[in-house]
Scaffold this active site. Structure first.
Site, PDB file in Angstrom:
ATOM      1  CB  THR A 131     -10.036   1.366  -0.170  1.00 22.03           C
ATOM      2  OG1 THR A 131     -10.481   1.879   1.090  1.00 22.03           O
ATOM      3  CG2 THR A 131      -9.242   0.096   0.055  1.00 22.03           C
ATOM      4  NE  ARG A 183      -6.053  -9.990  -3.989  1.00 21.56           N
ATOM      5  CZ  ARG A 183      -5.825  -9.166  -2.979  1.00 21.56           C
ATOM      6  NH1 ARG A 183      -6.613  -9.212  -1.921  1.00 21.56           N
ATOM      7  NH2 ARG A 183      -4.828  -8.314  -3.013  1.00 21.56           N
ATOM      8  CG  ASP A 212       0.654  -8.969   3.017  1.00 24.26           C
ATOM      9  OD1 ASP A 212       1.831  -8.586   2.866  1.00 24.26           O
ATOM     10  OD2 ASP A 212      -0.256  -8.666   2.226  1.00 24.26           O
ATOM     11  CG  ASP A 242       0.957  -5.562  -0.159  1.00 25.68           C
ATOM     12  OD1 ASP A 242       0.647  -6.388   0.728  1.00 25.68           O
ATOM     13  OD2 ASP A 242       0.234  -5.302  -1.132  1.00 25.68           O
ATOM     14  NE  ARG A 243      -3.226  -6.170   2.882  1.00 27.43           N
ATOM     15  CZ  ARG A 243      -4.534  -5.995   3.023  1.00 27.43           C
ATOM     16  NH1 ARG A 243      -5.067  -6.028   4.232  1.00 27.43           N
ATOM     17  NH2 ARG A 243      -5.314  -5.808   1.984  1.00 27.43           N
ATOM     18  CD  GLU A 281      -4.858   1.072   1.089  1.00 25.29           C
ATOM     19  OE1 GLU A 281      -5.340   1.506   0.036  1.00 25.29           O
ATOM     20  OE2 GLU A 281      -4.607  -0.128   1.296  1.00 25.29           O
ATOM     21  CG  ASP A 298       1.332  -9.170  -1.546  1.00 20.07           C
ATOM     22  OD1 ASP A 298       0.915  -9.066  -0.375  1.00 20.07           O
ATOM     23  OD2 ASP A 298       1.041  -8.347  -2.436  1.00 20.07           O
ATOM     24  CB  SER A 347      -6.212  -2.788   5.019  1.00 20.93           C
ATOM     25  OG  SER A 347      -5.679  -2.023   3.956  1.00 20.93           O
ATOM     26  CB  SER A 383      -2.811  -9.614  -0.936  1.00 21.73           C
ATOM     27  OG  SER A 383      -2.371  -8.711   0.047  1.00 21.73           O
ATOM     28  CG  HIS A 384      -4.922  -9.871   2.989  1.00 24.54           C
ATOM     29  ND1 HIS A 384      -4.886  -9.099   1.859  1.00 24.54           N
ATOM     30  CD2 HIS A 384      -6.212  -9.880   3.408  1.00 24.54           C
ATOM     31  CE1 HIS A 384      -6.109  -8.642   1.609  1.00 24.54           C
ATOM     32  NE2 HIS A 384      -6.925  -9.106   2.524  1.00 24.54           N
ATOM     33  CE  LYS A 441      -1.589  -2.993   0.861  1.00 22.19           C
ATOM     34  NZ  LYS A 441      -2.475  -2.621  -0.248  1.00 22.19           N
TER      35      LYS A 441
END
Length: 564
Positions: free
Chosen positions: A359, A26, A290, A294-295, A378, A292, A380, A118-119, A391
């Site tokens: 993690t 990233r 989020d 996954d959260r 997790e 992508d 997060s 991601s986020h 996730k």
């Protein structure tokens, strides 16, 4: 474009720092836009899998953020030149991270290249990311990411087919001749395979009955916020078409390159619009995802917040509400080390095997592949199961709706009943984002120096009238029970005799500077405490941690960027 295409070799320059973190590489968009930068990293991914590359199939897709389509087109040209037989691409370059995992597993591909940060925020002045998922559908393990990194440090050139152009906005299958052999590009519906999987896992009719209501029960009102990330099309299909939720309750459901200026991180700070709408509106349930997909964040009526640690524990205690687990049984529970220990108590009471891992979702994948893990999470805002190896935000929301449909209770009542049975783990995380790296390292060194002192165990740390006695302290390491690999330096832990914990970590998911994460977890069995505000309960322990680490002195930060 001619019928027969040829690859060329392009001489390149080495870029320092292309080391994948817990979820890939990233960086700022402008970094990826440098000449050869993206090409180098993609070539390194392919060379790291060179022994299995020829004749293979790869999946490509991402969260729709800025630079995504350009990156997809570069990947197509590079993959074609490296002997891959087939590329499966989400329409418009769109695939949620859970969908990539599902597609890899369904079609038994070599793996997938996921374009996401991601986020993290999106846009020309924000972040981009690339990660590689292996043939199990999960993030590449450390040995693979280390090999990718080592290749980036010595890479002299990359292969590419510069004339290859394909329209990724149109669902189609195209076969071309590249270097005298067939190369197939299949642009697929981004949501279809994932939706089919969800319908196999959950009882959609039971969830729909809950949402639609009946003669003696009002409809269960939901508000779903995709934060202009990748889940929009999935939410429209699943919640709108399949479950009959009105489009007015599906907000920010169009993927935008800059997420519409939103920060696509589903927590109380960045999803404040959802929180306020549920707090002041007629809703029984709110969910946000989020960038992508996954959260997840789950809230109940009047914006009753479910911590990710509690979310994992409640689902663990109620998996019989989901048909998938009725078929497969429950093989094990796991959480990341910093996550609150609520699920530990469910595992102990039910006699189900339990794991604590570093993690990073890849650590759960090994346990799942070995048939020892069914549910994990997790702190997060990540929750998932062995249906894939990532996730999965939408899965988590459907799991919660399944539990609500079975129990016939509000989210708040479900949580209170859970605490009555198991006690409550109060949990919070303080994020200090974009700190000066040198200052962040001083904070970690401050803590590590203290916990390494021989007499630290047994030390009494106090704040006002609260006393915490150190039981154990270390820099967390993990030995994988499946392959016996060892992962070290995963966070500084201080465990107290009353079961409370303080943990310090430097995040591996930022694109610049350093993010210090402080995790605080305290267990209470006294029912009179259950309704208290978590920040009030945890204030003494937070202050103990801040004094111990001298965080404010070293960083100059008087308050965290985000509290969750």
């Amino acid at each position: 474009m001619s019928g027969a295409l040829k690859s060329i070799v392009v001489e390149t320059k080495i870029y320092e720092g292309q080391k994948p973190g817990t979820s890939g590489l990233r960086k700022a968009v402008k970094v990826f836009q440098q000449e050869h930068y993206t090409e180098n990293f993609v070539q390194a991914i392919l060379q790291a899998t060179a022994d299995r590359l020829k004749g293979s199939t790869l999946v490509v897709g991402g969260d729709g953020r800025y630079y995504g389509k350009e990156a997809v087109n570069k990947i197509i040209k590079i993959v074609a030149a490296n002997g891959v037989d087939k590329l499966i691409i989400g329409q418009n370059g769109i695939l949620s991270t859970p969908a990539v995992s599902a597609i890899i597993r369904k079609y038994k591909t070599l793996g997938g290249i996921v374009l996401t940060a991601s986020h993290n925020p999106g846009g020309p002045d924000a972040d981009f990311g690339i990660k590689f998922n292996c043939d199990n559908g999960g993030p590449a393990p450390d040995n693979v990411t280390n090999e990718i990194y080592e290749i980036t440090r010595v890479l002299k050139n990359y292969k590419i087919v510069p004339e290859l152009v394909v329209d990724i906005d149109k669902i189609q299958k195209t076969t071309l001749q590249v270097d005298g052999k067939d190369f197939t590009i299949e642009v697929i519906d981004s949501v279809q395979d994932y939706v089919e999987l969800m319908k196999e896992i959950f009882d959609f009719s039971a969830i729909k009955n809950l949402l639609q209501g009946s003669a003696d029960r009002a409809p269960f009102q939901v508000l779903i916020n995709s934060l202009n990330g990748v889940t929009g099309p999935y939410v429209k299909k699943i919640f709108g078409e399949e479950l009959g939720v009105a489009s007015s309750s599906l907000v920010n459901a169009t993927p935008l390159e800059d997420f519409g200026g939103l920060h696509p991180d589903p927590n109380l700070t960045y999803a404040a619009d959802l929180v306020n709408a549920v707090k002041n509106g007629p809703y029984d349930f709110g969910a946000a995802f989020d960038g992508d997909g996954d959260r997840n964040m789950i809230i109940g009526e009047k914006a009753f917040f479910v911590t990710p640690s509690d979310s994992l524990a409640v689902l663990a205690a109620n998996l019989e509400a989901i048909p998938y687990f009725q078929r497969t049984g429950v093989k094990g529970y796991a959480r990341s080390m910093p996550t609150g220990a609520a699920v530990d108590r469910v595992a102990a009471k039910s006699g189900v095997e339990f794991f604590e891992v570093p993690t990073g979702w890849k650590y759960f994948g090994n346990l799942m592949d070995a048939g020892r893990l069914s549910l994990c999470g997790e702190e997060s805002f990540g929750t998932g199961s062995d249906h894939i190896r990532e996730k999965d935000g939408i899965w988590a929301s459907l799991a919660w709706l399944s539990v609500i449909a079975k129990l016939g209770k509000s989210i708040e009542d479900i949580l209170k009943d859970h605490w009555t049975t198991y006690g409550r783990n109060f949990f919070t995380r303080y994020d200090y984002e974009n700190c000066d790296s040198e200052a962040a390292n001083k904070v970690m060194a401050e803590v590590e120096t203290k916990i390494e002192q021989k007499d630290f165990v047994g030390t009494k740390l106090t704040y006002e009238n609260k006393v915490y006695i150190v039981k154990e302290a270390d820099n967390y390491s993990y030995k994988d029970p499946v392959d016996e690999s060892v992962t070290t330096k995963q966070g500084l832990r201080i465990l107290f005799e009353d079961g409370s914990r303080v943990i310090f970590r430097l995040s591996g998911t930022g694109s610049s500077g350093a993010t210090i994460r402080l995790y605080v977890d305290s267990y209470e069995s006294d029912p009179s405490t259950f309704d208290k505000d978590a920040q009030e309960v945890l204030k003494p322990l937070v202050n103990v941690a801040l004094v111990l680490s001298k965080l404010q002195e070293h960083t100059g930060r008087q308050a965290p960027t985000v509290i969750t």
